[in-house]
Design a protein around this motif. Structure first.
Motif: not given
Length: 64
Positions: A52, A48-49, A9-17
């Motif tokens: 975050c 979110l990751c 999944t990609r974090c919707s805030r920072c785009d980290a996997p």
């Protein structure tokens, strides 16, 4: 229960996997153990990751 067939999944805030255990088909995810976040920037944006979500949870816990 959602099934994640697209990889991390990609974090919707920072785009980290990151791995969403709920999306992987488990009954719980690591995020279930964090305090609730009252003011998510966009509750419909997605997960979110850990970094975050932890940051937002700790900001929510501070009096202010």
């Amino acid at each position: 229960m959602p099934e994640n067939t697209e990889g991390p999944t990609r974090c919707s805030r920072c785009d980290a996997p990151f791995i969403c255990e709920y999306a992987e088909g488990k009954s719980r995810c690591w995020c279930f153990d964090l305090p609730p976040v009252a003011d998510l920037p966009d509750p419909d944006a997605g997960c979110l990751c850990r970094a975050c979500l932890t940051e937002l949870a700790s900001a929510t816990d501070k009096p202010g």
